[in-house]
Design a protein around this motif. Structure first.
Motif, PDB file in Angstrom:
ATOM      1  N   LEU A  29      37.446  41.379  37.500  1.00 45.62           N
ATOM      2  CA  LEU A  29      36.573  41.353  38.388  1.00 45.62           C
ATOM      3  C   LEU A  29      35.891  42.897  39.384  1.00 45.62           C
ATOM      4  O   LEU A  29      34.213  42.740  40.040  1.00 45.62           O
ATOM      5  N   SER A  30      36.433  43.023  40.582  1.00 42.88           N
ATOM      6  CA  SER A  30      35.692  44.528  40.905  1.00 42.88           C
ATOM      7  C   SER A  30      36.704  46.023  40.464  1.00 42.88           C
ATOM      8  O   SER A  30      36.419  46.729  40.903  1.00 42.88           O
ATOM      9  N   TYR A  31      36.606  45.834  39.145  1.00 46.29           N
ATOM     10  CA  TYR A  31      37.389  46.957  38.272  1.00 46.29           C
ATOM     11  C   TYR A  31      37.795  48.077  39.098  1.00 46.29           C
ATOM     12  O   TYR A  31      38.657  49.358  39.209  1.00 46.29           O
ATOM     13  N   GLY A  32      39.193  47.382  40.178  1.00 44.96           N
ATOM     14  CA  GLY A  32      39.788  48.141  41.005  1.00 44.96           C
ATOM     15  C   GLY A  32      41.377  48.069  40.878  1.00 44.96           C
ATOM     16  O   GLY A  32      41.328  47.787  39.811  1.00 44.96           O
ATOM     17  N   LEU A  50      42.534  39.280  44.950  1.00 39.77           N
ATOM     18  CA  LEU A  50      43.001  37.818  43.447  1.00 39.77           C
ATOM     19  C   LEU A  50      44.940  38.956  43.294  1.00 39.77           C
ATOM     20  O   LEU A  50      45.257  40.077  43.344  1.00 39.77           O
ATOM     21  N   ALA A  51      45.226  37.909  43.126  1.00 45.47           N
ATOM     22  CA  ALA A  51      47.070  37.856  42.201  1.00 45.47           C
ATOM     23  C   ALA A  51      47.257  37.575  41.124  1.00 45.47           C
ATOM     24  O   ALA A  51      46.682  35.925  40.765  1.00 45.47           O
ATOM     25  N   TYR A  52      46.812  38.353  39.955  1.00 42.60           N
ATOM     26  CA  TYR A  52      47.096  37.707  38.339  1.00 42.60           C
ATOM     27  C   TYR A  52      48.353  36.962  37.638  1.00 42.60           C
ATOM     28  O   TYR A  52      49.118  38.710  38.007  1.00 42.60           O
ATOM     29  N   LEU A  62      42.401  36.635  33.827  1.00 44.70           N
ATOM     30  CA  LEU A  62      41.484  35.959  33.321  1.00 44.70           C
ATOM     31  C   LEU A  62      40.919  35.230  34.828  1.00 44.70           C
ATOM     32  O   LEU A  62      41.993  35.075  35.379  1.00 44.70           O
ATOM     33  N   VAL A  63      39.868  35.705  36.168  1.00 44.28           N
ATOM     34  CA  VAL A  63      39.764  35.669  37.221  1.00 44.28           C
ATOM     35  C   VAL A  63      40.058  33.942  37.047  1.00 44.28           C
ATOM     36  O   VAL A  63      40.785  33.457  38.391  1.00 44.28           O
ATOM     37  N   SER A  64      40.142  32.789  36.203  1.00 45.48           N
ATOM     38  CA  SER A  64      40.354  31.421  35.997  1.00 45.48           C
ATOM     39  C   SER A  64      41.158  31.365  36.463  1.00 45.48           C
ATOM     40  O   SER A  64      41.830  29.972  37.584  1.00 45.48           O
ATOM     41  N   GLU A  65      42.217  32.395  36.220  1.00 41.63           N
ATOM     42  CA  GLU A  65      43.985  31.675  36.548  1.00 41.63           C
ATOM     43  C   GLU A  65      44.302  32.719  37.196  1.00 41.63           C
ATOM     44  O   GLU A  65      45.949  32.196  38.038  1.00 41.63           O
TER      45      GLU A  65
END
Length: 73
Positions: A29-32, A50-52, A62-65
């Motif tokens: 999402l952020s490419y960070g 976010l935490a993947y 996946l952003v949705s996960e």
């Protein structure tokens, strides 16, 4: 006589993320950059908050996960 040595124990088998792979991964999402939280078994993106999850040593990018981080987390 053959030299049979045990292969090095992989990080994946231990349930952790391979350090070299972590250096290559970025938040989709952020490419960070990401950091690995061994306690929660997640890759954390402070920039996107976010935490993947990491399941069986495999990051689910996946952003949705992803789990949204609470303030101060």
């Amino acid at each position: 006589m053959t030299d049979q040595t045990d292969p090095p124990k992989s990080l994946r088998a231990a349930g952790a993320v391979d350090v070299k792979m972590l250096e290559l991964l970025v938040c989709p999402l952020s490419y960070g950059p990401l950091t690995y939280d061994a306690r929660t078994e997640e890759l954390v993106s402070p920039r996107a908050k976010l935490a993947y999850p990491v399941r069986d040593g495999i990051p689910i990018m996946l952003v949705s996960e992803a789990r949204h981080l609470a303030d101060g987390e």
